[in-house]
Design a protein around this motif. Structure first.
Motif, PDB file in Angstrom:
ATOM      1  N   THR A 458     103.105 -17.100  19.350  1.00 51.84           N
ATOM      2  CA  THR A 458     101.900 -16.438  19.852  1.00 51.84           C
ATOM      3  C   THR A 458     101.289 -15.457  18.853  1.00 51.84           C
ATOM      4  OG1 THR A 458     103.383 -14.845  20.946  1.00 51.84           O
ATOM      5  CG2 THR A 458     102.519 -16.651  22.286  1.00 51.84           C
ATOM      6  N   PRO A 459     101.093 -15.828  17.593  1.00 50.40           N
ATOM      7  CA  PRO A 459     100.538 -14.881  16.620  1.00 50.40           C
ATOM      8  C   PRO A 459      99.076 -14.572  16.900  1.00 50.40           C
ATOM      9  CG  PRO A 459     100.573 -17.064  15.684  1.00 50.40           C
ATOM     10  CD  PRO A 459     101.297 -17.162  17.000  1.00 50.40           C
ATOM     11  N   LEU A 460      98.655 -13.424  16.415  1.00 49.24           N
ATOM     12  CA  LEU A 460      97.232 -13.073  16.447  1.00 49.24           C
ATOM     13  C   LEU A 460      96.569 -13.793  15.282  1.00 49.24           C
ATOM     14  CD1 LEU A 460      95.001 -11.275  17.680  1.00 49.24           C
ATOM     15  CD2 LEU A 460      95.640  -9.513  16.029  1.00 49.24           C
ATOM     16  N   ARG A 461      95.779 -14.773  15.582  1.00 49.33           N
ATOM     17  CA  ARG A 461      95.206 -15.581  14.507  1.00 49.33           C
ATOM     18  C   ARG A 461      94.072 -14.824  13.820  1.00 49.33           C
ATOM     19  NH1 ARG A 461      92.320 -19.820  18.648  1.00 49.33           N
ATOM     20  NH2 ARG A 461      90.220 -18.981  18.443  1.00 49.33           N
ATOM     21  N   PRO A 462      93.806 -15.111  12.541  1.00 45.56           N
ATOM     22  CA  PRO A 462      94.377 -16.185  11.726  1.00 45.56           C
ATOM     23  C   PRO A 462      95.478 -15.683  10.795  1.00 45.56           C
ATOM     24  CG  PRO A 462      92.432 -15.346  10.628  1.00 45.56           C
ATOM     25  CD  PRO A 462      92.667 -14.456  11.833  1.00 45.56           C
ATOM     26  N   ARG A 463      96.412 -14.908  11.309  1.00 48.40           N
ATOM     27  CA  ARG A 463      97.413 -14.275  10.452  1.00 48.40           C
ATOM     28  C   ARG A 463      98.666 -15.113  10.232  1.00 48.40           C
ATOM     29  NH1 ARG A 463      97.139  -7.893  12.317  1.00 48.40           N
ATOM     30  NH2 ARG A 463      94.870  -7.761  12.475  1.00 48.40           N
ATOM     31  N   GLU A 464      98.824 -16.187  10.981  1.00 49.00           N
ATOM     32  CA  GLU A 464      99.965 -17.070  10.774  1.00 49.00           C
ATOM     33  C   GLU A 464      99.596 -18.078   9.704  1.00 49.00           C
ATOM     34  OE1 GLU A 464     103.676 -18.562  12.889  1.00 49.00           O
ATOM     35  OE2 GLU A 464     102.984 -16.851  11.745  1.00 49.00           O
ATOM     36  N   ALA A 465     100.008 -17.811   8.463  1.00 48.77           N
ATOM     37  CA  ALA A 465      99.597 -18.673   7.358  1.00 48.77           C
ATOM     38  C   ALA A 465     100.053 -20.106   7.575  1.00 48.77           C
ATOM     39  CB  ALA A 465     100.162 -18.131   6.048  1.00 48.77           C
ATOM     40  N   SER A 466     101.308 -20.277   7.970  1.00 47.21           N
ATOM     41  CA  SER A 466     101.815 -21.621   8.237  1.00 47.21           C
ATOM     42  C   SER A 466     102.790 -21.581   9.399  1.00 47.21           C
ATOM     43  CB  SER A 466     102.490 -22.218   6.994  1.00 47.21           C
ATOM     44  OG  SER A 466     103.021 -23.488   7.279  1.00 47.21           O
ATOM     45  N   GLY A 467     103.961 -20.970   9.177  1.00 44.99           N
ATOM     46  CA  GLY A 467     105.022 -21.029  10.173  1.00 44.99           C
ATOM     47  C   GLY A 467     105.854 -22.271   9.951  1.00 44.99           C
ATOM     48  N   THR A 468     107.160 -22.137   9.963  1.00 42.40           N
ATOM     49  CA  THR A 468     108.019 -23.306   9.788  1.00 42.40           C
ATOM     50  C   THR A 468     109.048 -23.461  10.898  1.00 42.40           C
ATOM     51  OG1 THR A 468     109.454 -22.008   8.311  1.00 42.40           O
ATOM     52  CG2 THR A 468     107.789 -23.409   7.276  1.00 42.40           C
ATOM     53  N   SER A 469     109.273 -22.425  11.702  1.00 44.85           N
ATOM     54  CA  SER A 469     110.280 -22.543  12.761  1.00 44.85           C
ATOM     55  C   SER A 469     109.918 -23.652  13.735  1.00 44.85           C
ATOM     56  CB  SER A 469     110.459 -21.209  13.494  1.00 44.85           C
ATOM     57  OG  SER A 469     109.235 -20.793  14.080  1.00 44.85           O
ATOM     58  N   GLY A 470     108.622 -23.775  14.042  1.00 41.87           N
ATOM     59  CA  GLY A 470     108.197 -24.833  14.952  1.00 41.87           C
ATOM     60  C   GLY A 470     108.422 -26.221  14.385  1.00 41.87           C
ATOM     61  N   MET A 471     108.345 -26.354  13.056  1.00 38.83           N
ATOM     62  CA  MET A 471     108.632 -27.652  12.422  1.00 38.83           C
ATOM     63  C   MET A 471     110.103 -28.019  12.593  1.00 38.83           C
ATOM     64  SD  MET A 471     106.646 -27.070   8.814  1.00 38.83           S
ATOM     65  CE  MET A 471     104.995 -26.383   8.724  1.00 38.83           C
ATOM     66  N   LYS A 472     110.983 -27.015  12.519  1.00 35.14           N
ATOM     67  CA  LYS A 472     112.412 -27.264  12.709  1.00 35.14           C
ATOM     68  C   LYS A 472     112.670 -27.750  14.128  1.00 35.14           C
ATOM     69  CE  LYS A 472     112.996 -23.599   9.381  1.00 35.14           C
ATOM     70  NZ  LYS A 472     113.040 -22.130   9.230  1.00 35.14           N
ATOM     71  N   CYS A 473     111.954 -27.167  15.067  1.00 34.83           N
ATOM     72  CA  CYS A 473     112.064 -27.621  16.453  1.00 34.83           C
ATOM     73  C   CYS A 473     111.613 -29.066  16.593  1.00 34.83           C
ATOM     74  CB  CYS A 473     111.216 -26.735  17.357  1.00 34.83           C
ATOM     75  SG  CYS A 473     111.863 -25.075  17.582  1.00 34.83           S
ATOM     76  N   ALA A 474     110.471 -29.391  16.003  1.00 35.12           N
ATOM     77  CA  ALA A 474     109.907 -30.730  16.131  1.00 35.12           C
ATOM     78  C   ALA A 474     110.888 -31.792  15.664  1.00 35.12           C
ATOM     79  CB  ALA A 474     108.603 -30.821  15.347  1.00 35.12           C
ATOM     80  N   LEU A 475     111.593 -31.529  14.571  1.00 39.90           N
ATOM     81  CA  LEU A 475     112.574 -32.480  14.057  1.00 39.90           C
ATOM     82  C   LEU A 475     113.663 -32.752  15.088  1.00 39.90           C
ATOM     83  CD1 LEU A 475     113.719 -34.111  11.629  1.00 39.90           C
ATOM     84  CD2 LEU A 475     114.893 -32.017  10.933  1.00 39.90           C
ATOM     85  N   ASN A 476     113.927 -31.773  15.947  1.00 40.02           N
ATOM     86  CA  ASN A 476     114.972 -31.896  16.955  1.00 40.02           C
ATOM     87  C   ASN A 476     114.432 -32.264  18.332  1.00 40.02           C
ATOM     88  OD1 ASN A 476     117.607 -31.065  15.587  1.00 40.02           O
ATOM     89  ND2 ASN A 476     116.215 -29.438  14.933  1.00 40.02           N
ATOM     90  N   GLY A 477     113.187 -32.717  18.377  1.00 39.22           N
ATOM     91  CA  GLY A 477     112.604 -33.160  19.632  1.00 39.22           C
ATOM     92  C   GLY A 477     112.206 -32.040  20.566  1.00 39.22           C
ATOM     93  N   VAL A 478     112.013 -30.836  20.031  1.00 37.13           N
ATOM     94  CA  VAL A 478     111.611 -29.681  20.825  1.00 37.13           C
ATOM     95  C   VAL A 478     110.113 -29.448  20.639  1.00 37.13           C
ATOM     96  CG1 VAL A 478     111.887 -27.188  21.137  1.00 37.13           C
ATOM     97  CG2 VAL A 478     113.895 -28.634  20.707  1.00 37.13           C
ATOM     98  N   MET A 479     109.360 -29.465  21.726  1.00 33.15           N
ATOM     99  CA  MET A 479     107.916 -29.307  21.637  1.00 33.15           C
ATOM    100  C   MET A 479     107.515 -27.862  21.341  1.00 33.15           C
ATOM    101  SD  MET A 479     108.504 -32.114  23.506  1.00 33.15           S
ATOM    102  CE  MET A 479     108.497 -31.756  25.263  1.00 33.15           C
ATOM    103  N   ASN A 480     106.324 -27.726  20.751  1.00 33.73           N
ATOM    104  CA  ASN A 480     105.754 -26.418  20.464  1.00 33.73           C
ATOM    105  C   ASN A 480     104.715 -26.041  21.510  1.00 33.73           C
ATOM    106  OD1 ASN A 480     106.263 -25.121  17.449  1.00 33.73           O
ATOM    107  ND2 ASN A 480     106.777 -27.291  17.567  1.00 33.73           N
TER     108      ASN A 480
END
Length: 577
Positions: A458-480
């Motif tokens: 839930t970042p205040l946009r546009p301050r989240e340049a990329s983020g990678t934790s959600g990508m780690k979730c996606a690899l494990n079948g966890v939705m964002n």
């Protein structure tokens, strides 16, 4: 342009150069590099990305070497007072147990003293046995003055003078160490953020004459954040106290102003500059008025972050995915029952850890939401608590929340945010279990991104340049379930790979937008979409798990990132892959 063709992965480097595998053409400099929890030389996303990049370089046989600092006290270990206020303790570790001390030593002039720098090495071994070395620079030994030994004690510790000295050691000392180690064929120096920017000054000294264009031809610069705190600035009255007269004169010629912005130094003296997502590149072009900023969207190293169960499942049904993650598009055909079972196994590992660490016996059949990242106010970890009454109404008996993350030792706002969450949890726990796990490390990050059912961002946009934790979730079948910022703008397909929070971004909301829309949308989608899907439409939920592996993970990985840098910035062309 060089060419990089290979008949097999195992002959990658020989095919590229016809020379010994120790031949390197790319040096990757980063203030922090995260390899594993037992080497605590990282604070968060910047360092973990650096480690993942170097791991993929090893897997692909890219002729790269990494350079960073050795921090004997690590970042810090997190603890809390009775008032739920974060306190920091040194994260002590033994470099000799993890790294190899090399005999090489060089010196750099800092504050009119010759500071000796030595190097420790760690070799990342790729899937085919090709290795990428990382060199950790160290000043904490007997040849240095006590005050100079402290330069490599703590990551992001000390005052601004200490930070300046650390960045001189990284940029200037790092290049000198590479030369002393025999790396005389480096063609590209990749600066992962501006911390190593003084490398450009050392390149100028090596040439023996002033040629900015010659320096630019050798340097690549990646900027990672639009947040001001992420961009170091040193006034010349401070630099004058640290650098030699010759170095200072050259630097003032390179940066004729009242001080040195390390980000601007990177912009000026690099032939390739990039942001870390499409949106971030757009924001950076406007923020810095630098029109040539390109984008290379971040990724994650698959084998580092995948759960054992998902790994085995993919290997059975998608042979060869490990070194060609693009094959993960085939995850659409994974057996639903097998995918659900391996996810439940990951969830049980996480819930067991929670029970052991906190005494809370969370339930495996309850929708579990995870939120874990650096505790900064703009990341808004408390957004889900903006309407506690509504949260308890829609989530009672249906939700459980797991938080983790450290605040920077000097970030009072971040510490207050954690305290707020801990205090709220005591009030809400009778209705919705809320757990805050201390000491967010790579190991805990794996447990959480593998074991939760849904990842909240839930970042205040546009301050989240990329983020990678959600990508780690996606690899494990966890939705964002995320605000549309950073990578999620590129990975989001509503009700297919996950869910958005708030309105879609536009070019006009660079600095201001109606934040209240985010909270309203968060609660609406939890109540009307996410909770009903999890409990009432298991088939759709599992199909979305397949989608997130197939659609997100086949693209957001560092194998693709490394290839993009090779082709766009390093002058290395992949063929026949």
């Amino acid at each position: 342009m060089s060419s990089y063709s290979r008949a097999t992965l195992g002959r990658a480097i020989q095919d590229f150069t016809g020379q010994d595998p120790s031949f390197r053409t790319v040096a990757y400099f980063s203030m922090e590099i995260g390899i594993k929890s037992s080497i605590p030389t990282y604070a968060g996303g910047l360092g973990l990305l650096a480690g993942d990049m170097l791991k993929s370089a090893a897997d692909l046989g890219v002729p790269m070497v990494g350079v960073t600092l050795l921090y004997r006290k690590g970042y810090f270990e997190q603890a809390f007072t009775k008032e739920n206020w974060q306190i920091e303790k040194p994260s002590t570790w033994d470099p000799a147990a993890e790294l190899t001390l090399l005999p090489n030593q060089i010196s750099v002039s800092i504050q009119s003293r010759d500071v000796r720098i030595r190097a420790w090495s760690y070799e990342i071994s790729g899937l085919t046995g090709y290795t990428v070395p990382i060199y950790f620079l160290d000043t904490d030994f007997e040849l240095n003055q006590p005050e100079d030994r402290q330069f490599t004690w703590s990551l992001y510790g000390g005052d601004i003078l200490c930070r300046l000295c650390q960045e001189i050691i990284l940029g200037v000392g790092g290049l000198r160490i590479l030369r002393d180690l025999g790396y005389n064929n480096i063609e590209t120096f990749h600066l992962n953020e501006g911390h190593a920017g003084f490398l450009t000054l050392e390149l100028m000294r090596e040439m023996g004459y002033y040629d900015p264009q010659k320096v630019r031809e050798q340097v690549v610069f990646t900027t990672h954040t639009p947040v001001a705190a992420g961009h170091d600035y040193f006034k010349y009255d401070l630099i004058e106290k640290t650098m030699s007269e010759d170095a200072l004169a050259t630097l003032k010629r390179m940066m004729p102003s009242e001080g040195v912005s390390m980000t601007e130094l990177g912009f000026r003296y690099s032939h390739f500059v990039n942001g870390v997502s499409k949106k971030h590149a757009e924001v950076s072009r406007k923020l810095f008025n630098v029109p040539n900023i390109q984008n290379v969207t971040n990724g994650i190293h698959p084998m580092t972050w995948i759960s054992p169960g998902i790994k085995n499942l993919l290997s059975r049904h998608i042979p060869g995915w490990e070194n060609e993650p693009g094959r993960l598009i085939q995850a659409l055909a994974l057996p639903s029952d097998e995918l659900w079972k391996v996810h439940q196994a990951s969830k049980m590992r996480l819930l067991t850890y929670v029970l052991e660490e906190t005494g809370w016996d969370l339930k495996s059949d309850i929708l579990t939401i995870g939120f874990a990242r650096r505790a900064a106010t703009y990341k808004r970890a408390d957004l889900i608590f903006s309407d506690i009454k509504r949260l308890t109404q829609i989530g009672h008996g249906k939700l459980q929340l797991i938080f983790s993350g450290k605040a920077h030792p000097k970030d009072e706002g971040g510490k207050a945010l954690i305290q707020e969450i801990l205090n709220i949890s005591n009030k809400v726990n009778p209705f919705i279990p809320i757990i805050y796990l201390p000491n967010y490390t790579m190991d805990l990050g794996r447990l959480m991104t593998q074991g939760v059912d849904l990842w909240l961002n839930t970042p205040l946009r546009p301050r989240e340049a990329s983020g990678t934790s959600g990508m780690k979730c996606a690899l494990n079948g966890v939705m964002n379930f995320s605000v549309l910022d950073g990578w999620w703008i590129e990975g989001w397909i509503e009700d297919i790979t996950g869910w958005s929070i708030g309105p879609e971004p536009s070019s006009s909301d660079l600095h201001v937008y109606n934040e209240s829309q985010d909270a309203l949308d968060l609660f609406d989608k939890l109540e009307k979409k996410i909770i009903p899907t999890y409990y009432d439409d298991r088939n759709k939920w599992i199909n979305m798990m397949k989608n997130t592996i197939a659609i997100n993970s086949c693209y957001f990985h560092t194998h693709r990132v490394v290839k993009e840098y090779c082709e766009k910035a390093y002058g290395i062309a992949f063929r026949g892959m």
